[in-house]
Design an enzyme around this catalytic site. Structure first.
Site, short mmCIF file in Angstrom:
data_model
loop_
_atom_site.label_atom_id
_atom_site.label_comp_id
_atom_site.label_asym_id
_atom_site.label_seq_id
_atom_site.Cartn_x
_atom_site.Cartn_y
_atom_site.Cartn_z
N LYS A 22 -38.40 57.99 19.09
CA LYS A 22 -38.43 57.11 20.16
C LYS A 22 -37.02 57.42 20.79
O LYS A 22 -36.84 57.44 22.19
CB LYS A 22 -38.24 55.65 19.97
CG LYS A 22 -37.61 54.50 20.92
CD LYS A 22 -37.62 53.02 20.46
CE LYS A 22 -36.49 52.89 19.47
NZ LYS A 22 -35.22 52.58 20.18
N ASN A 23 -35.83 57.50 19.97
CA ASN A 23 -34.53 57.59 20.52
C ASN A 23 -34.43 59.22 21.23
O ASN A 23 -33.50 59.51 21.64
CB ASN A 23 -33.55 57.50 19.44
CG ASN A 23 -33.41 56.09 19.14
OD1 ASN A 23 -33.94 55.32 19.87
ND2 ASN A 23 -32.35 55.88 18.32
N CYS A 119 -26.17 42.52 22.36
CA CYS A 119 -27.33 42.14 21.47
C CYS A 119 -27.14 41.49 20.19
O CYS A 119 -25.99 41.55 19.90
CB CYS A 119 -28.29 43.33 21.47
SG CYS A 119 -27.67 44.70 20.48
N ARG A 124 -21.69 45.99 21.76
CA ARG A 124 -22.11 47.15 22.50
C ARG A 124 -21.66 47.33 23.78
O ARG A 124 -22.47 47.56 24.54
CB ARG A 124 -23.50 47.10 22.44
CG ARG A 124 -24.05 47.10 21.01
CD ARG A 124 -25.60 46.98 21.00
NE ARG A 124 -25.96 48.57 20.57
CZ ARG A 124 -27.46 48.91 20.54
NH1 ARG A 124 -28.35 48.09 20.46
NH2 ARG A 124 -27.71 50.17 20.54
N ASP A 311 -29.55 52.81 11.63
CA ASP A 311 -30.93 52.26 11.83
C ASP A 311 -31.51 52.46 10.66
O ASP A 311 -32.91 52.01 10.65
CB ASP A 311 -31.55 53.33 12.96
CG ASP A 311 -31.26 52.94 14.35
OD1 ASP A 311 -30.28 52.09 14.55
OD2 ASP A 311 -31.50 53.73 15.16
N ARG A 403 -41.22 47.17 19.61
CA ARG A 403 -40.31 48.15 20.61
C ARG A 403 -40.23 49.64 20.07
O ARG A 403 -39.98 50.37 20.69
CB ARG A 403 -38.91 47.78 20.62
CG ARG A 403 -38.76 46.43 21.51
CD ARG A 403 -37.15 46.34 21.85
NE ARG A 403 -36.46 47.37 21.61
CZ ARG A 403 -35.45 47.48 21.15
NH1 ARG A 403 -34.98 46.81 20.50
NH2 ARG A 403 -34.76 48.82 21.46
#
Ligand code: UD1
Length: 515
Positions: A22-23, A119, A124, A311, A403
């Site tokens: 995803k990243n 968030c 952030r 993560d 997500r």
């Protein structure tokens, strides 16, 4: 609202193929804004952030098409990009929307991108992205919650020597993309070295960019007049692979993880081995994990790549609750990334938090209860804890997990009791089968809007009236773009999406298309 119900207590066995990262996929999509020619992206993960980015690019005048939904291949064509606006309604659901800022300003000399805000895991800020772009000649103001960026120098940024105060992944990606079309050379020091950045460099080179230093903390980018279309396959998702490594380890299972890149997982593999997990690499693109009967406590500190990824911290914490001894988990990247710890404590984990340190005492006998997911990776940590908890764990707010994780794990099967002698009911694979089922349901909804030319367009956010809080100029710009984008991608009528009887709704709800 969608929930996961997990009946824990069985070990997981089987083979799972890892999806694209995803990243890597998100910056690759944003990079397509740098050229008027089509950029074809393959091995894309079928997760909601990709659909959100597709909507955002469509809003910014790009055409985003794919032959199927969920899709692993996308073609993005940004023939023109005028007064590009990334609205709050899309940016608030996905912070990575900030990745459109660098390409938009580099290509068109102007960009309006909503400030992403904080968030669950911390404030952030994006100050480093903005300071670097100012260094490259952009005039930046923040008004009405929007970053308004403009370049006067004939619309072109100029190369600059930038030293990031702090390592930032999307900051590095934004400046890297912006610098490809700047006048002159940009030197970016203290750049992030994540594999996703190297992957972006590979794509940008295919598009004609002149970049050196990838994989190091100093990137050199010599700007070119224009970039062209390219085809690129994104790298495997190291966080998804790491999550399944923990799933195999924590349930004392035997999992083969295919289509992964073990070379991107060095610190994760090392830490899991230290905790007593048996991992081997049967081929250069696969890993086999077998849980040890007894896991051993091991301290962990999150760091920028090549250190242990933040993560993977929640997933490791789930493992630490089952390890024998005391593990101290130190989070150095985000200031508030222990929300999952309090939910694990409600399941019976022994964890104390002291600022950036969490002290986990194991092994703890976890028992299922209702827990709340607070962010994408916290959700994964709770799923893993649920796999070893007795009884039923209900995970609420699983939209977070959509997500970034595909609901696609059909090959895993539960077999035999997990570690310890607890008598546990149900199937360790239960959640997994539900994930697969839920995705099939969504596919059926999406198939209803197949288009006559065989292409599906990614629908954009249709709720334009909610943009009215913007300043007048901004509203006019966004509404105009929304109308243009609506016309181009042909949002289906509500009746087409919802079936007979639904015609009273004037517009389809965008979340009907989420995968
Ligand atoms: C990216 C990843 C995310 C991962 C994170 C850290 C994507 C889409 N997301 O997020 O999954 O958890 O890297 O590996 O790739 N910071 C500032 N000012 C800035 C920018 C960042 O102070 O202008 C701080 C952040 O608040 C944070 C730290 O720097 O404390 C690292 O953040 P950053 O690397 O920018 O994370 P993201 O790129 O948002």
């Amino acid at each position: 609202m969608d929930k996961f119900r997990i009946r824990g207590g069985k070990s997981l066995h089987g083979t799972i193929a890892i999806s694209g990262a995803k990243n890597s996929a998100l910056p690759a999509m944003a990079a397509a804004l740098l050229t008027a020619e089509p950029v074809t992206l393959r091995n894309m993960p079928m997760v909601r952030d990709i659909v959100t980015m597709g909507r955002l690019l469509a809003f910014m005048s790009a055409t985003v098409s794919t032959k199927e939904i969920p899709a692993t291949d996308y073609v993005i064509e940004a023939k023109s990009l005028n007064e590009a606006v990334a609205p709050y309604e899309l940016v608030k659901t996905m912070r990575a929307s900030i990745l459109t800022l660098g390409p938009a300003i580099a290509r068109s000399g102007v960009a309006h991108v909503s400030l992403p805000g904080g968030c669950a895991i911390g404030a952030r800020p994006v100050d480093l992205h903005l300071a670097a772009l100012e260094n490259m000649g952009a005039d930046i103001t923040t008004e009405h919650g929007y970053i308004q960026a403009r370049v006067s120098n004939g619309g072109r940024l100029r190369g600059a020597h930038i030293v990031f105060d702090k390592i930032t992944v999307t900051g590095t990606e934004n400046i890297l993309m912006a610098a490809t079309l700047a006048d002159g050379e940009t030197i970016l020091e203290n750049a992030a070295r994540e594999p996703e950045i190297t992957d972006l460099v590979h794509l940008l080179r295919k598009m004609g960019a002149d970049i050196s230093g990838d994989g190091t903390a100093t990137l050199r980018i010599r700007g070119v007049q224009q970039l062209h279309g390219a085809e690129h396959s994104v790298i495997p998702d190291r966080i998804e692979a790491g999550t399944f490594l923990v799933a195999g380890a924590i349930t004392c299972g035997d999992l083969t993880i295919d289509n992964c890149a073990p070379e991107h997982l060095g610190s994760v593999l090392e830490k899991l081995k230290q905790a007593g997990v048996m991992i081997e690499s049967p081929s250069p693109t696969s890993l086999r994990v077998r849980g040890a009967r007894k896991l051993i406590a091991a301290d962990l500190t999150t760091e920028e790549y090549p250190g242990f990824p933040t993560d993977m911290q929640a997933q490791y914490m789930a493992l630490a609750t089952q390890a024998d001894g005391v593990s101290t988990v130190t989070e150095t990247i985000f200031e508030n990334r222990f929300l999952h710890a309090s939910e694990m404590m409600r399941m019976g984990a022994h964890i104390t938090i002291d600022g950036r340190h969490a002290v986990v005492r194991g092994p703890a006998k976890l028992s299922g209860t209702i827990v709340q997911a607070s962010d994408l990776r916290a959700s994964a940590g709770l799923v893993l804890a649920g796999l070893v908890a007795s009884g039923e764990t209900i995970i609420d707010r699983v939209y977070h997990i959509d997500r970034g994780y595909e609901r696609r794990i059909p090959l895993l099967v539960e077999r035999g009791p997990a570690r310890g002698s607890r008598a546990l009911g149900g199937s360790g694979g239960d959640s997994i089968l539900r994930w697969a089922f839920s995705r099939r349901r969504n596919q059926a909804k999406i198939a209803a809007r197949d288009q006559s030319d065989g292409h599906l367009r990614v629908p954009i956010l249709a709720d334009v009236p909610s943009l009215r809080q913007r300043s007048r100029g901004m509203l006019r710009a966004t509404a105009l773009q929304a109308r243009r984008a609506d016309a181009r991608i042909g949002i289906p009528s509500a009746a087409e999406v919802l079936g007979p009887g639904a015609g009273s709704r004037s517009r389809p709800r965008s979340d009907l298309f989420c995968i």
